[in-house]
Design a protein around this motif. Structure first.
Motif, short mmCIF file in Angstrom:
data_model
loop_
_atom_site.label_atom_id
_atom_site.label_comp_id
_atom_site.label_asym_id
_atom_site.label_seq_id
_atom_site.Cartn_x
_atom_site.Cartn_y
_atom_site.Cartn_z
N TRP A 379 1.16 37.58 -13.76
CA TRP A 379 0.29 36.42 -13.61
C TRP A 379 -1.17 36.83 -13.42
O TRP A 379 -1.48 37.78 -12.70
CB TRP A 379 0.74 35.59 -12.41
CG TRP A 379 -0.29 34.59 -11.97
CD1 TRP A 379 -1.23 34.74 -10.98
CD2 TRP A 379 -0.51 33.29 -12.52
NE1 TRP A 379 -2.01 33.62 -10.88
CE2 TRP A 379 -1.59 32.71 -11.82
CE3 TRP A 379 0.11 32.57 -13.54
CZ2 TRP A 379 -2.06 31.43 -12.11
CZ3 TRP A 379 -0.35 31.29 -13.82
CH2 TRP A 379 -1.42 30.73 -13.12
N CYS A 380 -2.07 36.11 -14.08
CA CYS A 380 -3.49 36.15 -13.73
C CYS A 380 -4.11 34.84 -14.18
O CYS A 380 -3.65 34.21 -15.14
CB CYS A 380 -4.21 37.36 -14.34
SG CYS A 380 -4.41 37.32 -16.11
N TRP A 381 -5.15 34.41 -13.48
CA TRP A 381 -5.73 33.09 -13.71
C TRP A 381 -6.33 32.94 -15.11
O TRP A 381 -6.27 31.86 -15.71
CB TRP A 381 -6.80 32.79 -12.66
CG TRP A 381 -6.23 32.48 -11.31
CD1 TRP A 381 -6.20 33.29 -10.21
CD2 TRP A 381 -5.57 31.26 -10.92
NE1 TRP A 381 -5.55 32.67 -9.17
CE2 TRP A 381 -5.16 31.42 -9.58
CE3 TRP A 381 -5.28 30.07 -11.58
CZ2 TRP A 381 -4.49 30.42 -8.87
CZ3 TRP A 381 -4.61 29.07 -10.87
CH2 TRP A 381 -4.24 29.25 -9.54
N HIS A 382 -6.90 34.01 -15.64
CA HIS A 382 -7.54 33.90 -16.96
C HIS A 382 -6.56 34.12 -18.10
O HIS A 382 -6.95 34.07 -19.27
CB HIS A 382 -8.72 34.88 -17.06
CG HIS A 382 -8.39 36.29 -16.73
ND1 HIS A 382 -7.77 37.15 -17.59
CD2 HIS A 382 -8.61 37.01 -15.59
CE1 HIS A 382 -7.62 38.33 -17.02
NE2 HIS A 382 -8.11 38.28 -15.81
N ASP A 383 -5.29 34.40 -17.78
CA ASP A 383 -4.26 34.58 -18.81
C ASP A 383 -2.91 34.14 -18.21
O ASP A 383 -2.02 34.97 -18.00
CB ASP A 383 -4.22 36.04 -19.26
CG ASP A 383 -3.27 36.28 -20.43
OD1 ASP A 383 -3.03 35.34 -21.21
OD2 ASP A 383 -2.77 37.43 -20.54
N PRO A 384 -2.74 32.85 -17.93
CA PRO A 384 -1.59 32.39 -17.13
C PRO A 384 -0.26 32.29 -17.87
O PRO A 384 0.79 32.31 -17.23
CB PRO A 384 -2.04 31.01 -16.64
CG PRO A 384 -2.96 30.53 -17.72
CD PRO A 384 -3.67 31.75 -18.22
N LEU A 385 -0.28 32.15 -19.19
CA LEU A 385 0.96 31.84 -19.90
C LEU A 385 2.06 32.89 -19.76
O LEU A 385 3.24 32.53 -19.57
CB LEU A 385 0.66 31.58 -21.39
CG LEU A 385 -0.05 30.26 -21.69
CD1 LEU A 385 -0.20 30.08 -23.20
CD2 LEU A 385 0.69 29.07 -21.10
N PRO A 386 1.76 34.20 -19.83
CA PRO A 386 2.87 35.16 -19.64
C PRO A 386 3.57 34.99 -18.30
O PRO A 386 4.80 35.09 -18.23
CB PRO A 386 2.15 36.52 -19.73
CG PRO A 386 0.96 36.26 -20.59
CD PRO A 386 0.51 34.88 -20.22
#
Length: 419
Positions: A379-386
């Motif tokens: 998880w990360c806020w700027h790439d949430p989909l994975p």
């Protein structure tokens, strides 16, 4: 030297990541910000690259495990079609191992961002590496490699109970487990029954109580240049084997760093890797486990701590003699792999390893740990989909929860009428 310029000076150089699992996401996010176009292979145990905003393209190929010749042919053809690919980055161990074994068959041209093949082979030779540890006075619990079922029980007697049994290849499993703990001869007999379906090379090692300590590093000509000490607090298995799901980075322990330094010097190591030790919190005893000669599964941790191993690995492969600035990673970071944590609780309950109450406590702990963590593996806020999709694969759907609630309510009503 921390970062690496494109080899041919292209505006958008391309990197090919091989292995669609957790570290590939971190690598894609880091390298994309460095100006690389990112292609990732579709084969992998975790997935996620197909949802990552920093992955520009996916590449399908024949499976590396069951058809290495087909994979090499596919790779050769793909690199011929795509000359802009400057870096090939084997992420998963299957690719690292295969590249080391078939070094002479790799297509010429790109930089292969990996530890030199001879060092990969030395580290994957668990028996040889543990022998090297003993020779360099690195504490190592008694061990023995077994190659046949006929010698298995005799080896158990020599090593002694309790012991831990691991396949020689870390990509293999025993009954779905990365390692099996045997406290009694009944446990040993259960492993014998499992091995009757197909014997493989096994490492037997006397069990040592304690937590796993991961020492992430980059080394150059046998000298450590990047270093981070992390402690695994919990894994996806109730007995502490398996994959890390929660941990924290700590100030380097001088004793463990000294042991790692001895091994890396003895190997003449150049590249990135992760050395693992078990440490007993009560008496301070130490036992060496292994060195993984590749980007680690929890690669997001050393990146968040500032080691920049994603680009250092490329730099060391491209210019192995050019000095790399020494650096130690940030301590005090809490990290989690929430999808793996939840899946661990789920599977442990289904196997009967934990009770419903214990599984519920596990789930609550996983949610609390995720809330408090500084670093997430997916998880990360700027790439949430994975991160979203990995949780979706673990958690029951809302419709499934409604069905279970209705079944529970119906059973409750029937029990009330029956009384």
């Amino acid at each position: 030297m921390d970062l690496i310029a494109p080899l041919q000076g292209q505006d958008h150089p391309t990197v090919l990541l091989l292995g669609n699992y957790r570290p590939a996401l971190t690598l894609a996010r880091v390298l994309r910000r460095q100006g690389y176009k990112v292609i990732c292979s579709v084969e992998g145990c975790d997935g996620g690259a197909e949802h990552c905003r920093y992955v520009d393209e996916l590449w399908g190929h024949r499976p590396v495990g069951s058809d290495p010749n087909g994979f090499l042919a596919d790779l050769k053809g793909f690199l011929r079609e795509r000359p802009e690919i400057e870096v090939v980055y084997p992420v998963a161990e299957e690719f690292v191992r295969m590249f080391a074994e078939h070094e002479d068959r790799l297509p010429f041209g790109p930089v292969y961002a990996m530890t030199p093949p001879d060092l990969v082979k030395a580290c994957l030779d668990k028996l040889g590496l543990m022998t090297l540890a003993v020779l360099n006075k690195v504490p190592t619990a008694p061990f023995e490699m077994v190659h046949s079922l006929s010698g298995f029980l005799q080896a158990v007697e020599r090593v002694g109970l309790p012991l831990v049994i691991r396949p020689e290849k870390s990509t293999e499993r025993i009954g779905g487990k990365k390692a099996v703990v045997c406290e009694t001869m009944s446990d040993v007999q259960a492993v014998v029954h499992e091995l009757a379906n197909g014997m493989r090379n096994l490492l037997l090692q006397r069990k040592v109580e304690g937590r796993r300590h991961n020492l992430y590093f980059a080394a150059q000509n046998g000298e450590i240049v990047r270093y981070l000490h992390a402690v695994i607090l919990r894994t996806d298995m109730p007995d502490g084997t398996g994959l890390a799901v929660e941990g924290e980075t700590v100030e380097p322990d001088p004793e463990l760093k000294d042991y790692a330094t001895r091994l890396i010097k003895a190997l003449g190591y150049t590249g990135v890797g992760c050395a693992q030790f078990l440490v007993n919190e009560h008496d301070g005893s130490v036992s060496f486990l292994e060195i993984n000669p590749r980007i680690a599964g929890n690669h997001a941790v050393p990146e968040a701590a500032g080691l920049m191993l994603s680009t250092v690995a490329i730099a060391l492969a491209q210019f192995p003699e050019k000095p790399v600035r020494s650096l130690e990673g940030k301590s005090g970071l809490r990290y989690v792999w929430t999808a793996g944590d939840l899946m661990g609780a789920k599977l442990a309950y289904l196997r009967g390893d934990v009770s419903a109450k214990e599984s519920y406590r596990w789930l609550c702990h996983a949610i609390s740990a995720a809330w408090r963590a500084d670093v997430h593996m997916k998880w990360c806020w700027h790439d949430p989909l994975p991160g979203f999709f990995s949780l979706n694969e673990v958690l029951p759907s809302f419709r499934g929860l409604l069905r279970r609630a209705r079944r529970w309510q119906s059973a409750k009503v029937e029990a009330w009428h029956g009384s």
